[in-house]
Design a protein around this motif. Structure first.
Motif, PDB file in Angstrom:
ATOM      1  N   ALA A  13       0.800  -1.228   0.000  1.00 52.66           N
ATOM      2  CA  ALA A  13       0.000   0.000   0.000  1.00 52.66           C
ATOM      3  C   ALA A  13       0.833   1.279   0.000  1.00 52.66           C
ATOM      4  CB  ALA A  13      -0.983   0.017   1.174  1.00 52.66           C
ATOM      5  N   ASP A  14       2.160   1.143  -0.019  1.00 48.44           N
ATOM      6  CA  ASP A  14       2.954   2.369  -0.140  1.00 48.44           C
ATOM      7  C   ASP A  14       3.238   2.676  -1.609  1.00 48.44           C
ATOM      8  OD1 ASP A  14       4.846   0.477  -0.773  1.00 48.44           O
ATOM      9  OD2 ASP A  14       6.145   0.871   0.950  1.00 48.44           O
ATOM     10  N   GLY A  15       3.012   1.685  -2.482  1.00 48.51           N
ATOM     11  CA  GLY A  15       3.144   1.894  -3.909  1.00 48.51           C
ATOM     12  C   GLY A  15       4.548   2.210  -4.388  1.00 48.51           C
ATOM     13  N   THR A  16       5.523   2.077  -3.501  1.00 47.92           N
ATOM     14  CA  THR A  16       6.889   2.406  -3.877  1.00 47.92           C
ATOM     15  C   THR A  16       7.764   1.166  -3.819  1.00 47.92           C
ATOM     16  OG1 THR A  16       7.475   2.923  -1.612  1.00 47.92           O
ATOM     17  CG2 THR A  16       6.695   4.749  -2.973  1.00 47.92           C
ATOM     18  N   GLY A  17       8.897   1.264  -4.443  1.00 46.07           N
ATOM     19  CA  GLY A  17       9.870   0.186  -4.362  1.00 46.07           C
ATOM     20  C   GLY A  17       9.514  -0.979  -5.253  1.00 46.07           C
ATOM     21  N   LEU A  18      10.450  -1.854  -5.410  1.00 43.00           N
ATOM     22  CA  LEU A  18      10.248  -3.033  -6.230  1.00 43.00           C
ATOM     23  C   LEU A  18       9.453  -4.067  -5.451  1.00 43.00           C
ATOM     24  CD1 LEU A  18      13.894  -3.297  -7.595  1.00 43.00           C
ATOM     25  CD2 LEU A  18      11.885  -2.436  -8.805  1.00 43.00           C
ATOM     26  N   GLY A  19       8.923  -5.036  -6.184  1.00 44.87           N
ATOM     27  CA  GLY A  19       8.292  -6.158  -5.510  1.00 44.87           C
ATOM     28  C   GLY A  19       9.352  -6.900  -4.711  1.00 44.87           C
ATOM     29  N   ARG A  20       8.976  -7.366  -3.526  1.00 45.99           N
ATOM     30  CA  ARG A  20       9.902  -8.146  -2.715  1.00 45.99           C
ATOM     31  C   ARG A  20       9.430  -9.590  -2.725  1.00 45.99           C
ATOM     32  NH1 ARG A  20      10.147  -4.575   2.753  1.00 45.99           N
ATOM     33  NH2 ARG A  20       8.034  -5.373   2.837  1.00 45.99           N
ATOM     34  N   VAL A  21      10.383 -10.519  -2.618  1.00 39.36           N
ATOM     35  CA  VAL A  21      10.039 -11.938  -2.714  1.00 39.36           C
ATOM     36  C   VAL A  21      10.651 -12.703  -1.553  1.00 39.36           C
ATOM     37  CG1 VAL A  21      10.144 -13.999  -4.159  1.00 39.36           C
ATOM     38  CG2 VAL A  21      10.025 -11.756  -5.231  1.00 39.36           C
ATOM     39  N   GLY A  22       9.872 -13.616  -0.987  1.00 36.67           N
ATOM     40  CA  GLY A  22      10.361 -14.527   0.037  1.00 36.67           C
ATOM     41  C   GLY A  22      10.073 -15.955  -0.388  1.00 36.67           C
ATOM     42  N   PHE A  23      10.704 -16.900   0.305  1.00 36.95           N
ATOM     43  CA  PHE A  23      10.566 -18.308  -0.045  1.00 36.95           C
ATOM     44  C   PHE A  23      10.317 -19.125   1.208  1.00 36.95           C
ATOM     45  CE2 PHE A  23      13.634 -16.166  -2.712  1.00 36.95           C
ATOM     46  CZ  PHE A  23      13.070 -16.353  -3.963  1.00 36.95           C
ATOM     47  N   THR A  24       9.474 -20.147   1.088  1.00 43.93           N
ATOM     48  CA  THR A  24       9.213 -21.040   2.207  1.00 43.93           C
ATOM     49  C   THR A  24       9.217 -22.477   1.716  1.00 43.93           C
ATOM     50  OG1 THR A  24       7.800 -19.385   3.258  1.00 43.93           O
ATOM     51  CG2 THR A  24       7.579 -21.628   4.036  1.00 43.93           C
ATOM     52  N   ALA A  25       9.954 -23.318   2.438  1.00 44.85           N
ATOM     53  CA  ALA A  25       9.919 -24.760   2.185  1.00 44.85           C
ATOM     54  C   ALA A  25       9.939 -25.438   3.549  1.00 44.85           C
ATOM     55  CB  ALA A  25      11.110 -25.198   1.339  1.00 44.85           C
ATOM     56  N   SER A  26       8.766 -25.863   4.017  1.00 46.86           N
ATOM     57  CA  SER A  26       8.658 -26.445   5.357  1.00 46.86           C
ATOM     58  C   SER A  26       9.188 -27.875   5.364  1.00 46.86           C
ATOM     59  CB  SER A  26       7.204 -26.437   5.815  1.00 46.86           C
ATOM     60  OG  SER A  26       6.478 -27.432   5.110  1.00 46.86           O
ATOM     61  N   LYS A  27       9.223 -28.469   6.539  1.00 50.89           N
ATOM     62  CA  LYS A  27       9.715 -29.842   6.659  1.00 50.89           C
ATOM     63  C   LYS A  27       8.815 -30.841   5.950  1.00 50.89           C
ATOM     64  CE  LYS A  27      12.935 -29.564  10.271  1.00 50.89           C
ATOM     65  NZ  LYS A  27      13.540 -30.151  11.451  1.00 50.89           N
ATOM     66  N   LYS A  28       7.591 -30.416   5.610  1.00 50.75           N
ATOM     67  CA  LYS A  28       6.706 -31.297   4.852  1.00 50.75           C
ATOM     68  C   LYS A  28       7.291 -31.624   3.484  1.00 50.75           C
ATOM     69  CE  LYS A  28       2.446 -29.485   6.814  1.00 50.75           C
ATOM     70  NZ  LYS A  28       1.481 -28.421   6.558  1.00 50.75           N
ATOM     71  N   ILE A  29       8.179 -30.750   2.987  1.00 49.44           N
ATOM     72  CA  ILE A  29       8.793 -30.969   1.675  1.00 49.44           C
ATOM     73  C   ILE A  29       9.672 -32.206   1.706  1.00 49.44           C
ATOM     74  CG2 ILE A  29      10.272 -29.939  -0.117  1.00 49.44           C
ATOM     75  CD1 ILE A  29       7.534 -28.533   0.406  1.00 49.44           C
ATOM     76  N   PRO A  52      10.223 -10.076 -13.136  1.00 40.96           N
ATOM     77  CA  PRO A  52       9.936  -9.246 -14.322  1.00 40.96           C
ATOM     78  C   PRO A  52       8.467  -8.812 -14.407  1.00 40.96           C
ATOM     79  CG  PRO A  52      11.275 -11.135 -14.928  1.00 40.96           C
ATOM     80  CD  PRO A  52      10.861 -11.335 -13.499  1.00 40.96           C
ATOM     81  N   GLN A  53       7.555  -9.575 -13.790  1.00 35.87           N
ATOM     82  CA  GLN A  53       6.128  -9.246 -13.867  1.00 35.87           C
ATOM     83  C   GLN A  53       5.563  -8.721 -12.546  1.00 35.87           C
ATOM     84  OE1 GLN A  53       3.736 -12.356 -15.733  1.00 35.87           O
ATOM     85  NE2 GLN A  53       5.589 -13.265 -16.568  1.00 35.87           N
ATOM     86  N   ALA A  54       6.426  -8.573 -11.548  1.00 37.60           N
ATOM     87  CA  ALA A  54       5.955  -8.153 -10.233  1.00 37.60           C
ATOM     88  C   ALA A  54       5.424  -6.729 -10.275  1.00 37.60           C
ATOM     89  CB  ALA A  54       7.093  -8.256  -9.218  1.00 37.60           C
ATOM     90  N   HIS A  55       4.379  -6.474  -9.521  1.00 29.25           N
ATOM     91  CA  HIS A  55       3.841  -5.113  -9.413  1.00 29.25           C
ATOM     92  C   HIS A  55       4.645  -4.345  -8.365  1.00 29.25           C
ATOM     93  CE1 HIS A  55      -0.416  -5.811 -11.219  1.00 29.25           C
ATOM     94  NE2 HIS A  55       0.472  -6.591 -11.799  1.00 29.25           N
ATOM     95  N   PRO A  56       4.953  -3.077  -8.630  1.00 30.89           N
ATOM     96  CA  PRO A  56       5.692  -2.282  -7.634  1.00 30.89           C
ATOM     97  C   PRO A  56       4.918  -2.197  -6.322  1.00 30.89           C
ATOM     98  CG  PRO A  56       5.545  -1.133  -9.735  1.00 30.89           C
ATOM     99  CD  PRO A  56       4.654  -2.334  -9.836  1.00 30.89           C
ATOM    100  N   GLY A  57       5.654  -2.256  -5.217  1.00 30.15           N
ATOM    101  CA  GLY A  57       5.012  -2.106  -3.917  1.00 30.15           C
ATOM    102  C   GLY A  57       4.314  -3.350  -3.417  1.00 30.15           C
ATOM    103  N   TRP A  58       4.524  -4.484  -4.060  1.00 33.58           N
ATOM    104  CA  TRP A  58       3.906  -5.734  -3.610  1.00 33.58           C
ATOM    105  C   TRP A  58       4.965  -6.653  -3.015  1.00 33.58           C
ATOM    106  CZ3 TRP A  58      -1.114  -8.075  -4.411  1.00 33.58           C
ATOM    107  CH2 TRP A  58      -2.070  -7.166  -4.866  1.00 33.58           C
ATOM    108  N   ASP A  59       4.546  -7.438  -2.028  1.00 35.17           N
ATOM    109  CA  ASP A  59       5.391  -8.492  -1.457  1.00 35.17           C
ATOM    110  C   ASP A  59       4.825  -9.833  -1.905  1.00 35.17           C
ATOM    111  OD1 ASP A  59       6.895  -6.639  -0.085  1.00 35.17           O
ATOM    112  OD2 ASP A  59       5.757  -6.837   1.765  1.00 35.17           O
TER     113      ASP A  59
END
Length: 93
Positions: A13-29, A52-59
């Motif tokens: 909701a700040d509409g600024t910055g690049l999209g940020r990305v995180g990763f999760t792989a639980s022990k179920k994997i 490349p397709q991320a919207h700015p300001g999204w996580d």
């Protein structure tokens, strides 16, 4: 629906910055080897498809799914990310 992975997304909701990305792989994997393989695949997908397709300001969080993230064909995973992104942004705009 998307089978190889789960994509969670949130507008900061700040509409600024690049999209940020995180990763999760639980022990179920599975053991550490499988979790690391899943995370490597998620990182590659984020680099090639998501950012490349991320919207700015999204996580975004890519969540590995047991068995599918590691065993699914990589091209299918790429298509999964594209579809998940489309779905996330279609439902909110």
């Amino acid at each position: 629906g998307v089978t190889g992975l789960l994509l969670q997304a949130r507008d900061r909701a700040d509409g600024t910055g690049l999209g940020r990305v995180g990763f999760t792989a639980s022990k179920k994997i599975g053991n550490a080897v499988l979790r690391n393989r899943a995370k490597r695949r998620l990182r590659a997908l984020a680099r090639e498809v998501l950012l490349p397709q991320a919207h700015p300001g999204w996580d975004y969080v890519l969540v590995a799914r047991p068995t599918e993230t590691v065993t699914r064909a990589y091209a299918d995973l790429q298509a999964d990310v594209v579809e998940a992104l489309r779905s996330v942004h279609r439902s909110r705009t």
